[in-house]
Enzyme design. Structure first.
Site, PDB file in Angstrom:
ATOM      1  N   ARG A  74       0.599   5.711  -2.159  1.00  0.00           N
ATOM      2  CA  ARG A  74       0.203   7.024  -1.594  1.00  0.00           C
ATOM      3  C   ARG A  74       0.094   6.910  -0.078  1.00  0.00           C
ATOM      4  O   ARG A  74       0.302   5.838   0.484  1.00  0.00           O
ATOM      5  CB  ARG A  74      -1.111   7.518  -2.227  1.00  0.00           C
ATOM      6  CG  ARG A  74      -2.248   6.526  -2.107  1.00  0.00           C
ATOM      7  CD  ARG A  74      -3.370   6.816  -3.122  1.00  0.00           C
ATOM      8  NE  ARG A  74      -4.299   5.693  -3.165  1.00  0.00           N
ATOM      9  CZ  ARG A  74      -5.362   5.584  -2.383  1.00  0.00           C
ATOM     10  NH1 ARG A  74      -5.647   6.536  -1.520  1.00  0.00           N
ATOM     11  NH2 ARG A  74      -6.161   4.539  -2.476  1.00  0.00           N
ATOM     12  N   ASN A 131       1.499  -2.284   5.488  1.00  0.00           N
ATOM     13  CA  ASN A 131       0.800  -0.998   5.628  1.00  0.00           C
ATOM     14  C   ASN A 131      -0.558  -0.987   4.934  1.00  0.00           C
ATOM     15  O   ASN A 131      -1.459  -0.269   5.365  1.00  0.00           O
ATOM     16  CB  ASN A 131       1.699   0.108   5.055  1.00  0.00           C
ATOM     17  CG  ASN A 131       0.935   1.384   4.801  1.00  0.00           C
ATOM     18  OD1 ASN A 131       0.629   2.142   5.722  1.00  0.00           O
ATOM     19  ND2 ASN A 131       0.564   1.627   3.542  1.00  0.00           N
ATOM     20  N   TYR A 134     -13.797  -2.200  10.634  1.00  0.00           N
ATOM     21  CA  TYR A 134     -12.426  -1.664  10.621  1.00  0.00           C
ATOM     22  C   TYR A 134     -11.766  -1.875  11.985  1.00  0.00           C
ATOM     23  O   TYR A 134     -10.625  -2.316  12.076  1.00  0.00           O
ATOM     24  CB  TYR A 134     -12.463  -0.173  10.253  1.00  0.00           C
ATOM     25  CG  TYR A 134     -11.101   0.482  10.157  1.00  0.00           C
ATOM     26  CD1 TYR A 134     -10.279   0.279   9.046  1.00  0.00           C
ATOM     27  CD2 TYR A 134     -10.629   1.320  11.169  1.00  0.00           C
ATOM     28  CE1 TYR A 134      -9.030   0.885   8.959  1.00  0.00           C
ATOM     29  CE2 TYR A 134      -9.385   1.934  11.082  1.00  0.00           C
ATOM     30  CZ  TYR A 134      -8.592   1.711   9.968  1.00  0.00           C
ATOM     31  OH  TYR A 134      -7.357   2.312   9.891  1.00  0.00           O
ATOM     32  N   GLY A 171       0.813  -1.226   0.000  1.00  0.00           N
ATOM     33  CA  GLY A 171       0.000   0.000   0.000  1.00  0.00           C
ATOM     34  C   GLY A 171       0.835   1.258   0.000  1.00  0.00           C
ATOM     35  O   GLY A 171       0.524   2.228   0.700  1.00  0.00           O
TER      36      GLY A 171
HETATM   37  N1  LIG Z   1      -4.880   7.776   7.897  1.00  0.00           N
HETATM   38  C1  LIG Z   1      -5.130   7.480   9.166  1.00  0.00           C
HETATM   39  O1  LIG Z   1      -5.636   8.314   9.943  1.00  0.00           O
HETATM   40  C2  LIG Z   1      -4.781   6.119   9.695  1.00  0.00           C
HETATM   41  C3  LIG Z   1      -4.888   5.925  11.073  1.00  0.00           C
HETATM   42  C4  LIG Z   1      -4.573   4.693  11.615  1.00  0.00           C
HETATM   43  C5  LIG Z   1      -4.154   3.675  10.788  1.00  0.00           C
HETATM   44  N2  LIG Z   1      -4.062   3.866   9.447  1.00  0.00           N
HETATM   45  C6  LIG Z   1      -3.633   2.741   8.637  1.00  0.00           C
HETATM   46  O2  LIG Z   1      -2.494   3.093   7.890  1.00  0.00           O
HETATM   47  C7  LIG Z   1      -2.461   2.339   6.678  1.00  0.00           C
HETATM   48  C8  LIG Z   1      -2.296   3.290   5.503  1.00  0.00           C
HETATM   49  O3  LIG Z   1      -3.395   4.181   5.533  1.00  0.00           O
HETATM   50  P1  LIG Z   1      -3.433   5.532   4.683  1.00  0.00           P
HETATM   51  O4  LIG Z   1      -4.132   6.523   5.511  1.00  0.00           O
HETATM   52  O5  LIG Z   1      -2.126   5.834   4.086  1.00  0.00           O
HETATM   53  O6  LIG Z   1      -4.460   5.072   3.524  1.00  0.00           O
HETATM   54  P2  LIG Z   1      -4.670   5.612   2.031  1.00  0.00           P
HETATM   55  O7  LIG Z   1      -4.199   7.006   1.906  1.00  0.00           O
HETATM   56  O8  LIG Z   1      -6.090   5.289   1.731  1.00  0.00           O
HETATM   57  O9  LIG Z   1      -3.692   4.673   1.158  1.00  0.00           O
HETATM   58  C9  LIG Z   1      -3.905   3.299   1.176  1.00  0.00           C
HETATM   59  C10 LIG Z   1      -2.870   2.576   0.351  1.00  0.00           C
HETATM   60  O10 LIG Z   1      -3.127   1.165   0.539  1.00  0.00           O
HETATM   61  C11 LIG Z   1      -3.351   0.581  -0.737  1.00  0.00           C
HETATM   62  N3  LIG Z   1      -4.335  -0.504  -0.652  1.00  0.00           N
HETATM   63  C12 LIG Z   1      -5.649  -0.448  -0.382  1.00  0.00           C
HETATM   64  N4  LIG Z   1      -6.190  -1.677  -0.445  1.00  0.00           N
HETATM   65  C13 LIG Z   1      -5.165  -2.528  -0.749  1.00  0.00           C
HETATM   66  C14 LIG Z   1      -5.087  -3.912  -1.000  1.00  0.00           C
HETATM   67  N5  LIG Z   1      -6.160  -4.702  -0.940  1.00  0.00           N
HETATM   68  N6  LIG Z   1      -3.882  -4.425  -1.316  1.00  0.00           N
HETATM   69  C15 LIG Z   1      -2.780  -3.640  -1.391  1.00  0.00           C
HETATM   70  N7  LIG Z   1      -2.802  -2.325  -1.218  1.00  0.00           N
HETATM   71  C16 LIG Z   1      -3.994  -1.779  -0.890  1.00  0.00           C
HETATM   72  C17 LIG Z   1      -3.814   1.683  -1.656  1.00  0.00           C
HETATM   73  O11 LIG Z   1      -3.519   1.257  -2.966  1.00  0.00           O
HETATM   74  P3  LIG Z   1      -3.818   2.161  -4.278  1.00  0.00           P
HETATM   75  O12 LIG Z   1      -2.941   3.354  -4.161  1.00  0.00           O
HETATM   76  O13 LIG Z   1      -3.446   1.271  -5.413  1.00  0.00           O
HETATM   77  O14 LIG Z   1      -5.285   2.489  -4.219  1.00  0.00           O
HETATM   78  C18 LIG Z   1      -2.986   2.870  -1.133  1.00  0.00           C
HETATM   79  O15 LIG Z   1      -1.707   2.873  -1.738  1.00  0.00           O
HETATM   80  C19 LIG Z   1      -3.745   1.533   6.655  1.00  0.00           C
HETATM   81  O16 LIG Z   1      -3.505   0.242   7.133  1.00  0.00           O
HETATM   82  C20 LIG Z   1      -4.642   2.292   7.616  1.00  0.00           C
HETATM   83  O17 LIG Z   1      -5.627   1.453   8.189  1.00  0.00           O
HETATM   84  C21 LIG Z   1      -4.369   5.075   8.884  1.00  0.00           C
END
Ligand SMILES: NC(=O)c1ccc[n+]([C@@H]2O[C@H](COP(=O)([O-])OP(=O)(O)OC[C@H]3O[C@@H](n4cnc5c(N)ncnc54)[C@H](OP(=O)(O)O)[C@@H]3O)[C@@H](O)[C@H]2O)c1
Length: 260
Positions: free
Chosen positions: A15, A90, A164, A12
């Site tokens: 981005r 991630n 989630y 992931g």
């Molecule tokens: N943002 C927050 O506030 C937050 C807080 C706590 C935890 N997290 C965790 O941190 C991690 C990253 O989150 P983020 O905020 O950076 O999310 P994001 O901006 O939505 O980016 C998600 C990334 O994961 C990829 N992805 C989604 N589904 C996937 C799959 N089935 N297989 C492989 N890649 C996949 C997406 O791929 P594409 O680019 O190809 O679409 C994208 O590159 C996640 O596990 C999320 O639960 C985030």
């Protein structure tokens, strides 16, 4: 792709947080395997930007909810790079629509759990077996480790996205289980638990979160940035914390502290 550099794979990482992790690892001299669901064409912009830091990166498409694609990612890294020092699990999704617990659909439950929990579990398993095989090869400077990106949602109830929360609670146990099982091979397993991080994932609720943070939700009064999480990952890659396997780093602006 054969390399003497340490190799890190980040799921992931096209981005958001994963992209920042890839950036920081490249800056530190790792060879980085960037990966996400998007095809190569849609990943080009991210890869062009990463190549400005270093040419030592490659993109491998991998939907972690798909068994064959998970296997392909780890097999490709093993055969082409010859080593896998760091796996950062991630990749994750939020529910496509926030739905009350009393109305959560099976489709949303399966999508979120298949990606966040099942995907992470089996990525750990695949990487662990590959790292155990590599351990036996006495690769110079080999420092295998697995870092799972969890969430404050692993212990905080949000009744409009229960699936989630369940998936992230599960990741906490995945971290403990693999930390326990892999200790004998010298493979530490860690969890980074982000708070509210400014990425696409929170775009639909960003204003609400900004207001909550300004009203004192977190001791450190700002939203987190992807770099905050990337820096935590780097700290765990340093080797300075390796007597602490199974440890959770709460990279959350102090959100986890109960206050009176
Ligand atoms: N943002 C927050 O506030 C937050 C807080 C706590 C935890 N997290 C965790 O941190 C991690 C990253 O989150 P983020 O905020 O950076 O999310 P994001 O901006 O939505 O980016 C998600 C990334 O994961 C990829 N992805 C989604 N589904 C996937 C799959 N089935 N297989 C492989 N890649 C996949 C997406 O791929 P594409 O680019 O190809 O679409 C994208 O590159 C996640 O596990 C999320 O639960 C985030």
């Amino acid at each position: 792709m054969q390399t003497d550099k340490k190799v890190a794979a980040v799921t992931g990482s096209r981005r958001g947080i994963g992209f920042a992790v890839a950036q920081r690892l490249l800056e530190q001299g790792y060879f980085v395997v960037v990966s996400a669901t998007a095809g190569e064409i849609d990943a080009r912009q991210a890869m062009d930007s990463l190549r400005k830091i270093s040419e030592n990166c490659v993109y491998i498409q991998c939907d972690i909810s798909d068994e064959r694609q998970r296997e392909n990612l780890i097999e490709s890294v093993s055969s082409k790079c010859g080593r896998l020092d760091v796996l950062v699990n991630n990749a994750g999704v939020a529910p496509a629509a926030r739905m009350d617990l009393l109305e959560t659909t099976q489709e949303s439950y399966d999508r979120v759990l298949d990606t966040n929990l099942k995907g992470t579990f089996f990525m750990c398993q695949l990487a662990a077996n590959a790292m155990i095989r590599m351990r036996a090869q006495n690769i110079t400077g080999f420092m295998p480790r697995i870092i799972n990106i969890g969430s404050i949602s692993s212990y905080v109830s949000s009744v409009n996205r229960g699936e989630y929360c369940i998936s992230k609670a599960g990741i906490s146990m995945v971290t403990k289980l693999f930390a326990d099982r892999l200790a004998e091979y010298g493979i530490p397993v860690f969890e980074v638990s982000p708070g509210i991080i400014e990425t696409d994932m929170i775009s639909s609720v960003k204003e609400k979160y900004i207001e909550a943070v300004h009203k004192g939700l977190t001791p450190i009064g700002r939203l987190g940035q992807p770099k905050d999480i990337a820096d935590s990952v780097l700290a765990l890659c340093s080797g300075m914390l390796d007597f602490a396997t199974g440890q959770v780093i709460n990279a959350d602006g102090g959100f986890h502290i109960r206050r009176l």
